[in-house]
Design a protein around this motif. Structure first.
Motif, mmCIF file in Angstrom:
data_model
loop_
_atom_site.group_PDB
_atom_site.id
_atom_site.type_symbol
_atom_site.label_atom_id
_atom_site.label_comp_id
_atom_site.label_asym_id
_atom_site.label_seq_id
_atom_site.Cartn_x
_atom_site.Cartn_y
_atom_site.Cartn_z
ATOM 1 N N LEU A 2 -15.913 27.282 -27.238
ATOM 2 C CA LEU A 2 -15.351 26.340 -28.467
ATOM 3 C C LEU A 2 -16.629 26.293 -29.188
ATOM 4 O O LEU A 2 -17.742 25.556 -28.540
ATOM 5 N N LYS B 220 -7.838 23.304 -30.095
ATOM 6 C CA LYS B 220 -9.160 23.127 -29.635
ATOM 7 C C LYS B 220 -9.038 21.842 -28.574
ATOM 8 O O LYS B 220 -9.965 21.714 -27.719
ATOM 9 N N ASP C 167 -4.230 30.801 -30.615
ATOM 10 C CA ASP C 167 -5.025 29.653 -29.515
ATOM 11 C C ASP C 167 -4.586 29.985 -28.060
ATOM 12 O O ASP C 167 -5.264 29.756 -27.069
#
Ligand code: ATP
Ligand code: MG
Lengths: 399, 511
Positions: free
Chosen positions: B132, B147, B177
């Motif tokens: 990240l 995230k 994602d």
């Protein structure tokens, strides 16, 4: 389609126990009131339920009960109103000024007072609903503002006495059409009639439920609850009837309790208030006008606080600068003892009223026993805490 | 191979519901173990038993972790042993930074004073492990859901995790994602971290799982070993629902009529940063009987578009025109929109969809209280029968209509939200991620309901991040990117690649 296979477990457990567990709160508080009454009945050597004292108990608590009904709506809606004590005092003062100083007839004066109360509530509600100012802040400000305004109105002095007709709302009794000698027959009949009506209504509701499936409440509970409630109403009205009969304000209270219970449980407005308190965002996205409801709930609270102010002033037969002080705390405590949740969306009118009477019986009983005000405060505080802890404990266990 | 975890004979009941009935689950050291099952099958409950949310004594059965019997009294107990659960509802504090969140309750401190440089250094390491690229000082509220999910995992890694439990981690993530998250799981597996993955997205499961346990109605149905044999999605589905589902989508014979719903030059701005335009001059229409899909990446502004149309529930300085059957309608409040027949079922059922403290019965009629009342007086019988009707029509698994919605499984909560809008009797129904967290069987049912509504001449708009779903149920697809509609195509001409390339071309910078 899967056909409800999850239901099997339900019938395996004794349904009565199951029911009691899920409805612990509603029954719990009723039992608590009864237990407290029994306790004080013994510890005051029977004074508690003496007709004269019982009459007193009703009169003493009427204004708290009236405000608790409004506060329940406010709290269910997810807010709080700290200003009710001050508003009540202010309106009491206003009524005294209007009637005593200006000599206005008591009916228009009382109407003006109720309108002023509703307007005060509406103004506070406006800031809370449309400007999203926290109700705690707005009503804290209101509490100070109206306390001050009351002192300005009264110029620091007590004003009184009130006309006799006005005093009758809180110290008068309903007339006896049968002229009973030692017994107020109209009152007793009224009590019996109300008890019968309640039993009748609940039997009808149960029959309806039965037609559409198995009622949730076990039969045993249904019968027990009805007998208990009916017997209590008849017995208490009998006791009151052996004194001077039902106080006028008792009738006012009964109408308010019935009316607001109905609104809360059986009308779309009630449903909406509970939804807004439970989840305002979801309620708004369901087309519910949360702002308007909040506004109305506060206006209504203001009006009921005004009504309480009138009742209180009439009872004291004067308006004093001390009127209504710390009453907001008793009212809020009553609602929480009655099972409402601080987070909103949960609570019942009857619960709040029972909560108010729990506080009232304790005040009255402890005073009779000669317990000092200091101890009384402590005990009341602990009872409030215990009631809410009981709530939270129950909730955690159910989850 | 040795088992890191064995759960034996787990039984858990709630008042009125047998959530788990003698369930066995074995997870081997260093594997990714998938847990699948229909909504309400008991997956989340089983994981709550494992992680100590339901402490020892509230369930029957035994838990062995690394060969020892464990009796967790709370979550802290299980965390101490290295079992870390990431719930579907993320539990981060939005206004705290990434670093503060990661070390919340586990602060890097000496004698109660926080050592910030150590905190940030460790956070940077952890963020590198989960790939990240954010500063440890960034507030969590500024991160997208994907995230945030990675931050949760970083938080788990900060605690010496041995067994990581993820309850529907990808249900609100877009494909990119999701993929990153799955890659991370595989990566962690290489480093010896076992994991349990709950998901309704079977393609993900067959991609990463080593073994799969299937639950149905609170009981273990089977454990499939993906290494021994090839497991297809259909195999999983068969075990889940107890029969084979030959098609994922019900057949659709569109019968499309006149334009019913039209939106012209619709614009909306961000409610706080009022110079940021979130919806940019959008034009679209839906015909009677038509199902229109809106494709786009997370953050494309689809939900914002829908909510701004639905009584200006989102945004500021909203402009544009909404037409219904050729006539301009006022949608300036939710109430007016519903009255006009425009309904919107939210993607976020807990925040915007349900009054969680209330029962199924309390929630279903909420958008149409008039339907259960005479004047303002609620008709209890009518209310009850409406709730019963939707409970059986949508097969909402519950102990009864009196069950509080907070206690329903995620998928069943979603069905309650849909019931509410069906009962409101919409002409135009906008569905935002209608099948999020819903099992395959129930998805099929929901698609069928969409088809029925369309067949009845309603206009349906579906917003979905699952491209196959959009392709499977829509008649026409609009593509939205960065607040604007950038393309439109009939479903016959649409494909996943075509939509993605459209987005990437227009967007330039891939989101
Ligand atoms: N606190 C509770 N009280 C009563 N019933 C509950 C409670 N929690 C869960 N249940 C019931 O237990 C069953 C299993 O629920 P669970 O949440 O484990 O399902 P799930 O497999 O995770 O489903 P989903 O895929 O929809 O998330 C459901 O029928 C649910 O209604
Ligand atoms: Mg779940």
């Amino acid at each position: 389609m899967t056909d409800i296979p999850a239901q099997k477990a339900e019938t395996e457990r004794p349904p009565a126990l199951q029911f009691l567990r899920t409805h612990m709160r509603e029954y719990g508080i009723l039992f608590a009131l009864i237990a407290i009454m029994v306790f004080f009945q013994f510890s005051t050597e029977g004074i508690l339920l003496r007709p004269v004292n019982l009459t007193n108990l009703v009169l003493q608590n009427s204004y708290i009960v009236i405000m608790a009904v409004g506060m329940l709506m406010v709290i269910v809606c997810g807010h709080i109103d700290l200003s009710v004590g001050s508003v009540m005092g202010f309106v009491g003062a206003l009524s005294a000024v209007l009637m005593v100083n200006f000599g206005i007839h008591y009916i228009p004066a009382a109407i003006i007072c109720l309108i002023v109360g509703a307007a005060i509530g509406a103004i506070q509600g406006y800031w809370i609903a449309y400007w999203k100012i926290p109700s705690f802040i707005v009503t804290l400000a209101g509490m100070l503002v109206f306390k001050g305004s009351m002192m300005v109105l009264l110029k620091g002095q007590s004003v009184g006495p009130f006309p006799n007709e006005f005093r009758a709302i809180s110290s008068g009794f309903i007339p006896d059409f049968f002229a009973g000698e030692s017994l107020h027959i109209t009152s007793l009949l009224l009590g019996v009639a109300v008890a019968t009506l309640l039993v009748f209504l609940s039997i009808r509701a149960r029959q309806k439920e039965q037609k559409h499936g198995v009622p949730e409440e076990p039969f045993f509970f249904f019968v027990g609850r009805n007998i208990l409630v009916a017997a209590a109403i008849v017995y208490l009205t009998y006791l009151l009837a052996t004194a001077r009969g039902l106080p006028n304000v008792f009738i006012v209270m009964a109408i308010l309790i019935a009316g607001y219970s109905f609104i809360a449980k059986q009308t779309t407005i009630g449903r909406r208030i509970y939804a807004v308190g439970g989840n305002q965002k979801a309620a708004k996205l369901s087309g519910i006008n949360a702002e308007r409801l909040t506004f109305l709930v506060f206006a209504n609270m203001g009006m009921l606080a005004a009504l309480a102010g009138l009742v209180f002033a009439a009872r004291l037969n004067m308006a004093t600068p001390k009127a209504g002080e710390t009453f907001e705390l008793d009212v809020i405590a009553a609602v929480f003892i009655g099972g409402a949740s601080m987070a909103g969306g949960v609570g019942t009118v009857v619960g709040a009223v029972v909560g108010a009477f729990i506080m009232g019986v304790m005040n009255n009983g402890m005073s009779i026993m000669g317990i000092g005000i200091d101890w009384q405060q402590m005990i009341k505080g602990l009872v409030l805490l215990a009631a809410v802890i009981f709530d939270v404990y129950n909730k955690n266990k159910a989850a | 191979m040795t088992a890191i975890l064995e759960m034996k004979g787990i039984t858990k009941t709630f008042p009125g519901v047998n959530a788990l009935d003698n369930v066995n689950l074995t997870v081997e050291q260093g594997e990714i173990h998938a847990l699948v099952g229909e909504n309400g099958a008991g997956k989340s409950t089983l994981m709550k038993v494992l992680s100590g949310v339901y402490p020892h004594g509230e369930y029957e059965g035994q838990i062995f972790f690394e060969g020892e019997e464990k009796r967790f009294g709370n979550i802290a107990d299980s965390e101490r042993d290295g079992i870390i659960i990431i719930h579907q509802e993320l539990a981060l504090v939005p206004l705290l930074s990434i670093a503060e969140n990661i070390f919340l309750g586990n602060e890097r401190a000496g004698r109660g004073i926080i050592d910030w440089s150590e905190t940030y250094r460790r956070t940077e390491e952890l963020l590198k492990r989960v790939s990240l690229k954010e500063s440890p000082r960034t507030r969590v509220t500024h991160l997208g859901l994907g995230k945030q999910q990675l931050v949760e995992i970083a938080k788990a890694l900060s605690k010496e995790v041995k067994l990581l439990i993820l309850d529907e981690p990808t249900s609100s993530l877009n494909e990119k994602d999701s993929q990153a998250l799955l890659d991370l799981l595989v990566d962690l597996k290489g480093k010896g971290v076992s994991s349990i993955l709950i998901s309704h997205k079977l393609n993900e499961i067959s991609q990463v799982a080593d073994r799969i346990t299937v639950l149905r109605d609170g009981a273990t149905v089977s454990t499939l070993d993906c290494q021994k044999q090839e497991i297809s999605e259909d195999d999983i589905v068969r075990d889940m629902v107890g029969r084979s589902l030959s098609d994922r989508f019900p057949p659709r014979q569109p019968n499309i009529g006149e334009p019913l719903f039209e939106v012209r030059n619709w614009s909306a701005f961000h409610p706080i940063h009022s110079d940021r335009q979130i919806v940019k001059n959008v034009n679209f229409h839906v015909r009677a009987g038509e199902v229109v899909g809106i494709a786009g990446l997370m953050g494309a502004g689809r939900t914002e578009l829908a909510m701004s149309l639905f009584g200006k529930s989102y945004g500021d300085k909203i402009s544009g025109e909404v037409r219904l059957r050729g006539k301009s309608v006022d949608v300036s409040s939710v109430h007016k929109a519903i009255k006009a027949g425009i309904c919107y079922a939210t993607e976020d059922r807990k925040t915007y969809g349900l009054v969680l403290d209330q029962s199924i019965r309390g929630n279903v009629p909420l958008a149409n209280l008039k339907g259960i009342a005479n004047g303002i007086v609620v008709d209890n019988h009518q209310e009850r029968s409406v709730a019963e009707q939707y409970r059986s029509r949508m097969s909402i698994k519950s102990s009864g209509i009196a069950q509080k919605t907070v206690n329903l499984s995620g998928g069943n909560q979603q069905k309650v939200v849909l019931s509410k809008w069906l009962y409101a009797g919409p002409e135009v129904l906008i569905l935002d991620e209608p099948t999020r967290g819903i099992d395959v069987g129930a998805k099929y049912e929901i698609y069928s309901i969409i088809n029925d509504l369309a067949a009845a001449g309603k206009a349906i708009v579906v917003i979905s991040s699952e491209m196959p779903e959009l392709l499977g149920i829509s008649d026409r697809i609009y593509v939205m990117n960065e607040g604007a509609f950038i393309g439109e195509m009939p479903v016959a001409e649409a494909s996943q690649e075509k939509i993605m390339s459209m987005i990437l071309k227009k967007g330039g910078k891939a989101a």
